[in-house]
Design an enzyme around this catalytic site. Structure first.
Site, PDB file in Angstrom:
ATOM      1  N   VAL A   1      49.655  37.493  31.804  1.00 36.18           N
ATOM      2  CA  VAL A   1      49.611  37.353  30.342  1.00 36.18           C
ATOM      3  C   VAL A   1      48.156  37.234  29.889  1.00 36.18           C
ATOM      4  CG1 VAL A   1      51.882  36.285  30.317  1.00 36.18           C
ATOM      5  CG2 VAL A   1      49.842  34.839  30.364  1.00 36.18           C
TER       6      VAL A   1
ATOM      7  N   PHE B   1      28.323  39.410  37.031  1.00 35.83           N
ATOM      8  CA  PHE B   1      27.283  40.255  37.648  1.00 35.83           C
ATOM      9  C   PHE B   1      27.278  41.655  37.032  1.00 35.83           C
ATOM     10  CE2 PHE B   1      25.282  38.620  41.712  1.00 35.83           C
ATOM     11  CZ  PHE B   1      25.531  37.297  41.438  1.00 35.83           C
TER      12      PHE B   1
ATOM     13  N   CYS C   1      37.286  41.660  29.104  1.00 38.91           N
ATOM     14  CA  CYS C   1      36.925  40.748  30.201  1.00 38.91           C
ATOM     15  C   CYS C   1      35.504  40.194  30.157  1.00 38.91           C
ATOM     16  CB  CYS C   1      37.113  41.453  31.541  1.00 38.91           C
ATOM     17  SG  CYS C   1      38.832  41.588  31.992  1.00 38.91           S
TER      18      CYS C   1
ATOM     19  N   GLY D   1      49.188  44.117  33.790  1.00 40.16           N
ATOM     20  CA  GLY D   1      50.540  44.078  34.365  1.00 40.16           C
ATOM     21  C   GLY D   1      51.174  45.461  34.492  1.00 40.16           C
TER      22      GLY D   1
HETATM   23  C1  UDX Z   1      35.789  45.199  33.889  1.00 40.91           C
HETATM   24  C2  UDX Z   1      35.487  45.192  35.397  1.00 40.91           C
HETATM   25  O1  UDX Z   1      34.758  46.369  35.742  1.00 40.91           O
HETATM   26  C3  UDX Z   1      36.784  45.117  36.179  1.00 40.91           C
HETATM   27  O2  UDX Z   1      36.521  45.026  37.560  1.00 40.91           O
HETATM   28  C4  UDX Z   1      37.582  43.900  35.726  1.00 40.91           C
HETATM   29  O3  UDX Z   1      38.823  43.847  36.379  1.00 40.91           O
HETATM   30  C5  UDX Z   1      37.795  43.922  34.218  1.00 40.91           C
HETATM   31  O4  UDX Z   1      36.549  44.061  33.542  1.00 40.91           O
HETATM   32  P1  UDX Z   1      36.600  47.035  32.137  1.00 40.91           P
HETATM   33  O5  UDX Z   1      36.224  46.036  31.099  1.00 40.91           O
HETATM   34  O6  UDX Z   1      37.943  47.670  32.068  1.00 40.91           O
HETATM   35  O7  UDX Z   1      36.503  46.383  33.596  1.00 40.91           O
HETATM   36  O8  UDX Z   1      35.539  48.237  32.109  1.00 40.91           O
HETATM   37  P2  UDX Z   1      34.067  48.467  32.712  1.00 40.91           P
HETATM   38  O9  UDX Z   1      34.031  49.810  33.293  1.00 40.91           O
HETATM   39  O10 UDX Z   1      33.637  47.359  33.579  1.00 40.91           O
HETATM   40  O11 UDX Z   1      33.162  48.511  31.390  1.00 40.91           O
HETATM   41  C6  UDX Z   1      32.944  47.372  30.576  1.00 40.91           C
HETATM   42  C7  UDX Z   1      31.997  47.709  29.445  1.00 40.91           C
HETATM   43  O12 UDX Z   1      30.671  47.918  29.924  1.00 40.91           O
HETATM   44  C8  UDX Z   1      32.374  48.987  28.686  1.00 40.91           C
HETATM   45  O13 UDX Z   1      32.180  48.795  27.297  1.00 40.91           O
HETATM   46  C9  UDX Z   1      31.402  50.007  29.236  1.00 40.91           C
HETATM   47  O14 UDX Z   1      31.160  51.054  28.338  1.00 40.91           O
HETATM   48  C10 UDX Z   1      30.166  49.147  29.440  1.00 40.91           C
HETATM   49  N1  UDX Z   1      29.241  49.716  30.447  1.00 40.91           N
HETATM   50  C11 UDX Z   1      29.618  49.836  31.747  1.00 40.91           C
HETATM   51  C12 UDX Z   1      27.968  50.123  30.049  1.00 40.91           C
HETATM   52  O15 UDX Z   1      27.605  50.014  28.868  1.00 40.91           O
HETATM   53  N2  UDX Z   1      27.108  50.631  30.992  1.00 40.91           N
HETATM   54  C13 UDX Z   1      27.459  50.762  32.301  1.00 40.91           C
HETATM   55  O16 UDX Z   1      26.624  51.235  33.086  1.00 40.91           O
HETATM   56  C14 UDX Z   1      28.755  50.355  32.692  1.00 40.91           C
HETATM   57  P1  ADP Z   2      45.797  42.187  29.790  1.00 39.01           P
HETATM   58  O1  ADP Z   2      44.669  43.120  29.456  1.00 39.01           O
HETATM   59  O2  ADP Z   2      45.329  40.927  30.484  1.00 39.01           O
HETATM   60  O3  ADP Z   2      46.922  42.868  30.528  1.00 39.01           O
HETATM   61  P2  ADP Z   2      47.368  42.272  27.344  1.00 39.01           P
HETATM   62  O4  ADP Z   2      47.154  41.533  26.061  1.00 39.01           O
HETATM   63  O5  ADP Z   2      47.262  43.770  27.352  1.00 39.01           O
HETATM   64  O6  ADP Z   2      46.368  41.625  28.394  1.00 39.01           O
HETATM   65  O7  ADP Z   2      48.808  41.917  27.926  1.00 39.01           O
HETATM   66  C1  ADP Z   2      49.330  40.640  28.037  1.00 39.01           C
HETATM   67  C2  ADP Z   2      50.830  40.695  27.686  1.00 39.01           C
HETATM   68  O8  ADP Z   2      51.425  39.443  27.997  1.00 39.01           O
HETATM   69  C3  ADP Z   2      51.137  40.947  26.202  1.00 39.01           C
HETATM   70  O9  ADP Z   2      51.904  42.128  26.062  1.00 39.01           O
HETATM   71  C4  ADP Z   2      51.930  39.689  25.764  1.00 39.01           C
HETATM   72  O10 ADP Z   2      52.974  39.988  24.846  1.00 39.01           O
HETATM   73  C5  ADP Z   2      52.492  39.191  27.076  1.00 39.01           C
HETATM   74  N1  ADP Z   2      52.844  37.766  27.089  1.00 39.01           N
HETATM   75  C6  ADP Z   2      52.073  36.716  26.689  1.00 39.01           C
HETATM   76  N2  ADP Z   2      52.722  35.548  26.880  1.00 39.01           N
HETATM   77  C7  ADP Z   2      53.948  35.848  27.412  1.00 39.01           C
HETATM   78  C8  ADP Z   2      55.085  35.072  27.843  1.00 39.01           C
HETATM   79  N3  ADP Z   2      55.081  33.736  27.786  1.00 39.01           N
HETATM   80  N4  ADP Z   2      56.157  35.725  28.336  1.00 39.01           N
HETATM   81  C9  ADP Z   2      56.153  37.091  28.423  1.00 39.01           C
HETATM   82  N5  ADP Z   2      55.119  37.871  28.035  1.00 39.01           N
HETATM   83  C10 ADP Z   2      54.021  37.270  27.538  1.00 39.01           C
END
Ligand code: UDX
Ligand code: ADP
Length: 463
Positions: free
Chosen positions: A91, A227, A277, A15
């Site tokens: 959230v 993937f 994720c 967000g």
């Molecule tokens: C991921 C997706 O890339 C993104 O599109 C989605 O919105 C959220 O999830 P993120 O988790 O922020 O993003 O980071 P990413 O760069 O994908 O890395 C994920 C993990 O894989 C990290 O721990 C990274 O170190 C690891 N990784 C990535 C490897 O070990 N080797 C690689 O070649 C690439």
């Molecule tokens: P992401 O990586 O998906 O952004 P985070 O945990 O960093 O996840 O952020 C999610 C945010 O949403 C937290 O800061 C949490 O306090 C907030 N949140 C969760 N439920 C509610 C709600 N009902 N109203 C407002 N904020 C919320």
């Protein structure tokens, strides 16, 4: 329809940066990000932008420019919902830790709370945009809550999954490969899709804005992450074979990556993927597949997570084995705690699990990470619940200086690929360590030949 007022519920890693970039690129739209976490909102509003709660390269500059202009952070959720024509739900959707689907399904309680709150507050028609990663068909559940508990106003539900990666969030948002918008194909759905597409079109080429039905959009997000994670598990599986056969995983990655059908990205062998994720989304996919009786599909994807767990565990057990089968009372340094470089996020970081295994063997862990705070590191271990808070504090010491951290250590383990590790004075580090001095490079980033010439015993993933 022209959107003038946006509300985003959830001021987290998704967000915060997403709304900052929308506000930056659309000065005519007022963007209010709300969160129930008062401390988090306070940090977003801190006069000193270096105190904003998440670290992302480039984000501070954007916040400095737009905060107070057309970007606002607030805890007044109801007011922001009331004023907005478009509401993003950002959230958290963690994996369930209880009941049916425990350990696999996404916990939708925060999403449901948001939907109920929107329904009770809204006095005018709203477009509700799912930004959080969600199981397929969540939009339907949100719609049902909104339509059945609302005040008779009309809601359009869109799915607009976020593809930004942490550490490169600002760049990913400014130059996305694509923007995906899922929505209904009736008149109301089309108006809502166009309204959101117009927001993005302020800075994204129209041909990169894809529109699909809601379920395709929801499933595309899970598929993309599955993937990507699969590629990491695939190269990590090869890294173990490389270590046995004398092949070098970097060379293998380079050789296969030049095949344009395979491509060169996401082929870096590592101690295992982390982040909020990948694991969550795959487990969610597994749960969905199982719920439709698709056991082969579920097992296929679950193996990606099984391989990842194996990679983390074998990294820890290799350290123990190499240190003569005992790490009890030995100081082992962790360079890096974040799940990847350029972020202060530690969710599902491999470091947590490697530390847990080594603490079970009574090692003394010394951690240095340029961006992660001591309370966060200790909290990550407490959250695992393997041992008491007192025991975690006894076994782990957090340092603000890497050279101090390495003093009198038996071994160094590289857990995050922070660039600064490459430019350390390794000769100085070596001098102050116990001998033989070991380096275990879990990220394949250090110059092994240079370290060996200093005197280190050096091991790297996949070599
Ligand atoms: C991921 C997706 O890339 C993104 O599109 C989605 O919105 C959220 O999830 P993120 O988790 O922020 O993003 O980071 P990413 O760069 O994908 O890395 C994920 C993990 O894989 C990290 O721990 C990274 O170190 C690891 N990784 C990535 C490897 O070990 N080797 C690689 O070649 C690439
Ligand atoms: P992401 O990586 O998906 O952004 P985070 O945990 O960093 O996840 O952020 C999610 C945010 O949403 C937290 O800061 C949490 O306090 C907030 N949140 C969760 N439920 C509610 C709600 N009902 N109203 C407002 N904020 C919320």
């Amino acid at each position: 329809m022209v959107v003038k007022n946006i509300c985003c519920i959830g001021a987290g890693y998704v967000g915060g940066p997403t709304m900052a970039v929308i506000a930056y690129k659309c000065p005519g739209i007022k963007v209010t990000v709300v969160d129930v976490n008062e401390a988090r909102v306070k940090s977003w509003n801190d006069k000193d932008v270096s105190n904003i709660p998440i670290y992302e390269p480039g984000l501070e500059d954007i916040i400095a420019e737009v905060r107070g202009r057309n970007l606002f952070f607030s805890t007044d959720v109801e007011k922001a919902i009331d004023e907005a024509e478009m509401i993003f739900i950002s959230v958290n959707t963690p994996t369930k830790t209880y009941g049916l689907g425990k350990g696999k399904a996404a916990d939708l309680k925060y999403i449901e709370l948001c939907a109920r709150q929107i329904a009770s507050v809204a006095k005018t028609d709203k477009i509700v945009v799912e930004k959080s990663t969600l199981p397929v068909r969540t939009a339907e559940a949100i719609k049902s809550i909104l339509d059945n508990t609302g005040n008779g106003v009309k809601f359009q539900i869109l799915s607009n999954p976020e593809f930004l990666a942490e550490g490169t969030a600002v760049q990913d948002l400014l130059n996305p490969d694509r923007v995906l918008i899922g929505g209904g194909n009736d008149e109301g759905g089309t108006i809502a899709i166009n309204a959101l597409a117009d927001v993005y079109a302020s800075w994204v080429d129209r041909h990169k804005i894809l529109t699909t039905n809601v379920w395709s959009s929801e499933l595309s997000k899970l598929t993309a992450n599955a993937f990507l994670a699969q590629r990491v598990s695939s190269i990590n599986a090869m890294s173990e074979l490389c270590e046995k056969t004398g092949a070098d995983v970097n060379e293998v990655a380079m050789a296969i990556g030049m095949d344009s059908r395979i491509g060169s990205k996401f082929l870096k062998a590592s101690v295992g993927f982390g982040g909020s994720c990948f694991q969550k989304d795959i487990l969610n996919l597994v749960y969905i597949a199982k719920s439709y009786g698709l056991n082969e599909v579920a097992d296929y994807w679950e193996q990606v997570v099984i391989m990842n767990d194996h990679q983390k565990r074998r990294f820890a057990s290799n350290i123990i084995k190499t240190l003569y089968n005992t790490v009890s009372g030995k100081k082992i340094v962790f360079l890096g705690w974040a799940f990847k470089k350029d972020t202060n996020d530690t969710r599902e970081s491999a470091a947590i699990y490697v530390a847990d295994d080594l603490l079970n063997e009574q090692a003394n862990i010394a951690v240095y990470d340029p961006k992660v705070s001591e309370p966060k590191i200790l909290n990550d271990l407490d959250y695992l619940g393997t041992r008491s808070e007192t025991e975690n504090r006894k076994g782990v010491e957090v340092y603000s200086d890497p050279y101090e951290a390495c003093k009198d250590a038996y071994a160094i383990a590289v857990l995050t690929e922070w660039d600064e590790f490459k430019s350390y004075d390794w000769g100085k580090i070596y001098k102050n360590m116990r001998k033989p001095a070991f380096v275990f490079d879990g990220r394949n980033i250090l110059d092994g030949e240079m370290l060996k010439s200093i005197g280190f015993v050096f091991q790297s993933i996949g070599k």
